[in-house]
Each structure stands twice: as C-alpha cells, then as structure tokens.
Design a protein around this motif. Structure first.
Motif, mmCIF file in Angstrom:
data_model
loop_
_atom_site.group_PDB
_atom_site.id
_atom_site.type_symbol
_atom_site.label_atom_id
_atom_site.label_comp_id
_atom_site.label_asym_id
_atom_site.label_seq_id
_atom_site.Cartn_x
_atom_site.Cartn_y
_atom_site.Cartn_z
ATOM 1 N N UNK A 1 1.369 -3.850 2.025
ATOM 2 C CA UNK A 1 1.789 -2.278 2.199
ATOM 3 C C UNK A 1 0.849 -2.194 2.866
ATOM 4 N N UNK A 2 0.904 -1.480 4.177
ATOM 5 C CA UNK A 2 0.099 -1.240 5.870
ATOM 6 C C UNK A 2 -0.532 0.035 5.826
ATOM 7 N N UNK A 3 -0.307 0.711 4.868
ATOM 8 C CA UNK A 3 -1.288 2.300 5.200
ATOM 9 C C UNK A 3 -0.141 2.773 3.282
ATOM 10 N N UNK A 4 -1.314 3.758 3.737
ATOM 11 C CA UNK A 4 -0.965 4.500 2.463
ATOM 12 C C UNK A 4 -1.811 5.867 2.298
ATOM 13 N N UNK B 1 8.826 -0.225 7.836
ATOM 14 C CA UNK B 1 9.429 0.817 6.847
ATOM 15 C C UNK B 1 7.984 2.211 7.015
ATOM 16 N N UNK B 2 8.297 2.923 7.080
ATOM 17 C CA UNK B 2 7.890 4.464 7.080
ATOM 18 C C UNK B 2 8.198 5.080 6.226
ATOM 19 N N UNK B 3 7.940 5.500 4.967
ATOM 20 C CA UNK B 3 8.134 5.721 3.782
ATOM 21 C C UNK B 3 7.700 7.738 3.419
ATOM 22 N N UNK B 4 7.809 8.943 3.445
ATOM 23 C CA UNK B 4 7.355 9.792 2.973
ATOM 24 C C UNK B 4 7.851 10.199 2.260
ATOM 25 N N UNK C 1 3.455 6.020 3.749
ATOM 26 C CA UNK C 1 3.535 4.860 2.975
ATOM 27 C C UNK C 1 3.915 4.227 4.714
ATOM 28 N N UNK C 2 3.139 3.233 4.865
ATOM 29 C CA UNK C 2 4.133 1.669 5.845
ATOM 30 C C UNK C 2 3.771 0.668 5.092
ATOM 31 N N UNK C 3 5.564 0.224 4.728
ATOM 32 C CA UNK C 3 5.045 -1.123 3.736
ATOM 33 C C UNK C 3 6.329 -2.216 5.411
ATOM 34 N N UNK C 4 5.840 -3.067 5.248
ATOM 35 C CA UNK C 4 6.409 -4.360 5.854
ATOM 36 C C UNK C 4 7.192 -4.984 4.855
ATOM 37 N N UNK C 5 8.448 -5.164 5.275
ATOM 38 C CA UNK C 5 9.500 -6.306 4.092
ATOM 39 C C UNK C 5 10.079 -7.227 5.346
ATOM 40 N N UNK C 6 10.414 -8.327 4.751
ATOM 41 C CA UNK C 6 10.568 -9.450 5.125
ATOM 42 C C UNK C 6 12.119 -9.847 4.950
ATOM 43 N N UNK C 7 13.000 -9.858 5.512
ATOM 44 C CA UNK C 7 14.050 -10.478 5.729
ATOM 45 C C UNK C 7 14.384 -11.821 4.799
ATOM 46 N N UNK C 8 14.947 -12.781 3.909
ATOM 47 C CA UNK C 8 15.280 -13.573 3.403
ATOM 48 C C UNK C 8 17.444 -14.208 3.414
ATOM 49 N N UNK C 9 17.053 -14.858 3.626
ATOM 50 C CA UNK C 9 18.638 -16.090 3.700
ATOM 51 C C UNK C 9 19.246 -16.435 2.001
ATOM 52 N N UNK C 10 19.723 -16.521 1.664
ATOM 53 C CA UNK C 10 20.247 -17.211 0.543
ATOM 54 C C UNK C 10 19.272 -18.267 -0.398
#
Length: 104
Positions: free
Chosen positions: A22-25, A53-56, A73-82
């Motif tokens: 969570x980068x910023x809120x 991802x920016x969430x308002x 809020x600004x969130x950082x998410x990581x994609x995952x394989x199986x």
C-alpha cells in the motif's frame, strides 16, 4: 479499497494477483454512517510483474446530491503464475500512463 485494487489488477492482466504494498492512503473527508460509497480503481503504471492501481473512494449522502472524494489509495499488486511465481504483465503505453497518473 484493496478489493477494488485487486479487481482492477486482475481484470487488467487476467492473472492471479496479490497485494505487495500500500504505497499511500490519503483520507480527505469523514464517511458518516449511512453514506453511500463508490470505489473507482484503475491501473496507472506497470512494471515487469507489478501494477500500480489508484483507488478513489467517493462518499455520497443518501438523501441529497452531495458527492465528494473522501479517500484515495495507491496499491502495488504483483501477477502470479499457476505455481505462485511472479509473471510478466502487459505494459501500459507511455501515453496511457501519463493520462492515468494522479495529478499532484
């Protein structure tokens, strides 16, 4: 808000994703009980395996037309394989990133 970020990131890359940071809120206004809320989430930046991802969060009074931005809020998410390992995500083009970047 994290759930909204999760949905936006998943829709963007069509992969399993996990929240990395969570980068910023920023809380701008209180949200009184009984308020309606609307969450708007968008991918604003991509790395090799991550997405920002920016969430308002907008607050709306149930009985009037009053609507205001209550929280961001600004969130950082990581994609995952199986196998649960980080996997590449599609890149946003530079023009898209500039257009979607939060204005400071």
């Amino acid at each position: 808000m994290d759930s909204a970020a999760f949905i936006a990131a998943t829709r963007y890359c069509r992969r399993k994703v996990v929240t990395r940071h969570l980068d910023a809120m920023e809380f701008r206004h209180a949200i009184p009980q009984g308020s309606l809320v609307e969450l708007v989430a968008q991918v604003t930046h991509t790395g090799r395996t991550s997405m920002r991802v920016l969430v308002n969060l907008y607050r709306e009074d149930m009985y009037s037309d009053e609507r205001e931005l209550a929280c961001t809020g600004t969130f950082t998410l990581v994609a995952l394989d199986d196998a649960g390992q980080p996997v590449a995500v599609p890149a946003l083009n530079t023009a898209e990133e500039r257009a979607l970047a939060p204005h400071r």
